[in-house]
Write a protein that holds these residues in place. Structure first.
Motif, PDB file in Angstrom:
ATOM      1  N   LEU A   1       0.414  -1.919 -16.019  1.00  0.00           N
ATOM      2  CA  LEU A   1      -0.073  -1.449 -17.307  1.00  0.00           C
ATOM      3  C   LEU A   1       1.069  -1.165 -18.267  1.00  0.00           C
ATOM      4  CD1 LEU A   1      -2.978   0.885 -16.171  1.00  0.00           C
ATOM      5  CD2 LEU A   1      -3.138  -1.401 -17.181  1.00  0.00           C
ATOM      6  N   GLU A   2       2.221  -0.697 -17.749  1.00  0.00           N
ATOM      7  CA  GLU A   2       3.380  -0.458 -18.607  1.00  0.00           C
ATOM      8  C   GLU A   2       3.993  -1.767 -19.097  1.00  0.00           C
ATOM      9  OE1 GLU A   2       5.969   1.917 -16.214  1.00  0.00           O
ATOM     10  OE2 GLU A   2       4.681   3.687 -16.346  1.00  0.00           O
ATOM     11  N   ALA A   3       4.050  -2.763 -18.193  1.00  0.00           N
ATOM     12  CA  ALA A   3       4.677  -4.047 -18.547  1.00  0.00           C
ATOM     13  C   ALA A   3       3.787  -4.870 -19.469  1.00  0.00           C
ATOM     14  CB  ALA A   3       4.986  -4.839 -17.285  1.00  0.00           C
ATOM     15  N   TRP A   4       2.471  -4.799 -19.286  1.00  0.00           N
ATOM     16  CA  TRP A   4       1.539  -5.590 -20.073  1.00  0.00           C
ATOM     17  C   TRP A   4       0.504  -4.658 -20.687  1.00  0.00           C
ATOM     18  CZ3 TRP A   4       2.915  -7.557 -15.172  1.00  0.00           C
ATOM     19  CH2 TRP A   4       3.671  -8.721 -15.225  1.00  0.00           C
ATOM     20  N   PRO A   5       0.823  -4.063 -21.806  1.00  0.00           N
ATOM     21  CA  PRO A   5      -0.172  -3.182 -22.442  1.00  0.00           C
ATOM     22  C   PRO A   5      -1.402  -3.990 -22.836  1.00  0.00           C
ATOM     23  CG  PRO A   5       1.737  -3.485 -23.865  1.00  0.00           C
ATOM     24  CD  PRO A   5       2.038  -4.183 -22.581  1.00  0.00           C
TER      25      PRO A   5
ATOM     26  N   MET B   1       0.917   2.672  -7.822  1.00  0.00           N
ATOM     27  CA  MET B   1       2.233   2.417  -8.433  1.00  0.00           C
ATOM     28  C   MET B   1       2.289   1.024  -9.040  1.00  0.00           C
ATOM     29  SD  MET B   1       4.771   4.383  -5.684  1.00  0.00           S
ATOM     30  CE  MET B   1       5.747   2.951  -5.532  1.00  0.00           C
ATOM     31  N   PHE B   2       1.737   0.041  -8.331  1.00  0.00           N
ATOM     32  CA  PHE B   2       1.707  -1.328  -8.839  1.00  0.00           C
ATOM     33  C   PHE B   2       0.897  -1.401 -10.133  1.00  0.00           C
ATOM     34  CE2 PHE B   2      -0.527  -5.391  -9.174  1.00  0.00           C
ATOM     35  CZ  PHE B   2       0.545  -6.257  -9.229  1.00  0.00           C
ATOM     36  N   LEU B   3      -0.255  -0.755 -10.159  1.00  0.00           N
ATOM     37  CA  LEU B   3      -1.103  -0.785 -11.355  1.00  0.00           C
ATOM     38  C   LEU B   3      -0.424  -0.082 -12.532  1.00  0.00           C
ATOM     39  CD1 LEU B   3      -4.631  -0.196  -9.800  1.00  0.00           C
ATOM     40  CD2 LEU B   3      -3.675  -2.342 -10.687  1.00  0.00           C
ATOM     41  N   LYS B   4       0.268   1.009 -12.286  1.00  0.00           N
ATOM     42  CA  LYS B   4       0.986   1.702 -13.367  1.00  0.00           C
ATOM     43  C   LYS B   4       2.094   0.818 -13.928  1.00  0.00           C
ATOM     44  CE  LYS B   4      -0.098   6.357 -11.982  1.00  0.00           C
ATOM     45  NZ  LYS B   4       0.335   7.573 -11.329  1.00  0.00           N
ATOM     46  N   ARG B   5       2.847   0.147 -13.023  1.00  0.00           N
ATOM     47  CA  ARG B   5       3.890  -0.788 -13.478  1.00  0.00           C
ATOM     48  C   ARG B   5       3.276  -1.920 -14.290  1.00  0.00           C
ATOM     49  NH1 ARG B   5       5.849  -1.110  -8.119  1.00  0.00           N
ATOM     50  NH2 ARG B   5       5.060  -3.240  -8.096  1.00  0.00           N
TER      51      ARG B   5
ATOM     52  N   MET C   1      -8.487  -8.046  -0.923  1.00  0.00           N
ATOM     53  CA  MET C   1      -8.448  -7.479  -2.269  1.00  0.00           C
ATOM     54  C   MET C   1      -7.126  -7.895  -2.877  1.00  0.00           C
ATOM     55  SD  MET C   1      -9.542  -3.533  -1.760  1.00  0.00           S
ATOM     56  CE  MET C   1     -11.133  -3.048  -1.184  1.00  0.00           C
ATOM     57  N   ALA C   2      -7.160  -8.402  -4.100  1.00  0.00           N
ATOM     58  CA  ALA C   2      -5.930  -8.829  -4.767  1.00  0.00           C
ATOM     59  C   ALA C   2      -5.887  -8.265  -6.178  1.00  0.00           C
ATOM     60  CB  ALA C   2      -5.844 -10.352  -4.799  1.00  0.00           C
ATOM     61  N   PHE C   3      -4.769  -7.654  -6.497  1.00  0.00           N
ATOM     62  CA  PHE C   3      -4.510  -7.141  -7.846  1.00  0.00           C
ATOM     63  C   PHE C   3      -3.429  -8.045  -8.429  1.00  0.00           C
ATOM     64  CE2 PHE C   3      -5.894  -3.715  -5.145  1.00  0.00           C
ATOM     65  CZ  PHE C   3      -6.804  -3.022  -5.903  1.00  0.00           C
ATOM     66  N   ASP C   4      -3.768  -8.823  -9.440  1.00  0.00           N
ATOM     67  CA  ASP C   4      -2.859  -9.812 -10.009  1.00  0.00           C
ATOM     68  C   ASP C   4      -2.403  -9.369 -11.395  1.00  0.00           C
ATOM     69  OD1 ASP C   4      -1.597 -12.071 -11.092  1.00  0.00           O
ATOM     70  OD2 ASP C   4      -2.923 -13.430 -10.006  1.00  0.00           O
ATOM     71  N   ALA C   5      -1.110  -9.092 -11.529  1.00  0.00           N
ATOM     72  CA  ALA C   5      -0.573  -8.622 -12.810  1.00  0.00           C
ATOM     73  C   ALA C   5      -0.496  -9.757 -13.829  1.00  0.00           C
ATOM     74  CB  ALA C   5       0.814  -8.019 -12.602  1.00  0.00           C
ATOM     75  N   THR C   6      -0.243 -10.966 -13.382  1.00  0.00           N
ATOM     76  CA  THR C   6      -0.136 -12.101 -14.293  1.00  0.00           C
ATOM     77  C   THR C   6      -1.462 -12.362 -14.998  1.00  0.00           C
ATOM     78  OG1 THR C   6       1.497 -13.061 -12.803  1.00  0.00           O
ATOM     79  CG2 THR C   6       0.568 -14.517 -14.470  1.00  0.00           C
ATOM     80  N   ARG C   7      -2.535 -12.379 -14.250  1.00  0.00           N
ATOM     81  CA  ARG C   7      -3.860 -12.651 -14.816  1.00  0.00           C
ATOM     82  C   ARG C   7      -4.583 -11.371 -15.227  1.00  0.00           C
ATOM     83  NH1 ARG C   7      -4.332 -16.102  -9.919  1.00  0.00           N
ATOM     84  NH2 ARG C   7      -3.734 -18.177 -10.544  1.00  0.00           N
ATOM     85  N   LYS C   8      -4.032 -10.227 -14.865  1.00  0.00           N
ATOM     86  CA  LYS C   8      -4.658  -8.919 -15.116  1.00  0.00           C
ATOM     87  C   LYS C   8      -6.060  -8.862 -14.516  1.00  0.00           C
ATOM     88  CE  LYS C   8      -2.370  -8.046 -19.513  1.00  0.00           C
ATOM     89  NZ  LYS C   8      -2.593  -7.684 -20.903  1.00  0.00           N
TER      90      LYS C   8
END
Length: 173
Positions: free
Chosen positions: A167-171, A161-165, A82-89
């Motif tokens: 969502l805050e960084a990339w609305p 915590m990662f998902l909250k960060r 499972m991968a949660f990627d903040a760059t690609r959302k």
């Protein structure tokens, strides 16, 4: 036990079936094959209609089936990620095995509905716990399981915590 790998822009939960475990299953598959050898090959049966031969044949069939099951576990046991990627959302789930083609599902993070720790009760042992990611279309993805609920709960908290960060960084736009 699932492995948590954290980076600044993505977090992964890996549930590998290690090569050593695959090898152990394959080697264990050899052990039941002693029964057919000892009961059918090594003994010089005078008649195939002997009732004791039929019992030996029945035991041998079960032993060969057990060996087949262990070989199947060695080559078809799934590894998942499972991968949660903040760059690609995105949330990506992939699974595969040496004889099973890798399957991958990709969802936007906005499609994630819930991330829970779930338990499975077993009649003959303690319960196991796993992380379950539920998407808005009702699809559910599970990590490998662990005997320790606290370990899985810690992984869930770190993913939250990662998902909250993220969502805050990339609305969302």
């Amino acid at each position: 036990m699932p492995e948590l790998v954290e980076h600044a822009d993505h977090i992964e939960i890996r549930s590998p079936m290690r090569r050593g475990l695959r090898l152990a299953f394959a080697l264990l598959a050899l052990f039941p094959l002693l029964a057919p050898y000892e009961l059918l090959v090594r003994i010089d049966w005078q008649s195939r209609l002997d009732p004791f031969f039929l019992v030996a044949a029945f035991i041998s069939i079960g032993a060969v089936a057990l060996s087949g099951f262990l070989i199947f576990a060695a080559v078809a046991g799934l590894s998942s990620r499972m991968a949660f990627d903040a760059t690609r959302k995105t949330f990506t789930y992939s699974s595969g095995a040496p004889l099973v083609r890798r399957a991958t599902s990709v969802y936007p993070m906005s499609a994630l509905k819930r991330i829970d720790v779930e338990s499975r009760e077993w009649s003959d042992s303690a319960p196991t716990h796993h992380l379950r990611v539920l998407t808005s279309d009702g699809e559910g993805f599970e990590s490998d399981s662990s005997w320790s609920r606290n370990e899985i709960e810690d992984i869930r908290i770190r993913v939250d915590m990662f998902l909250k960060r993220t969502l805050e960084a990339w609305p969302s736009s």
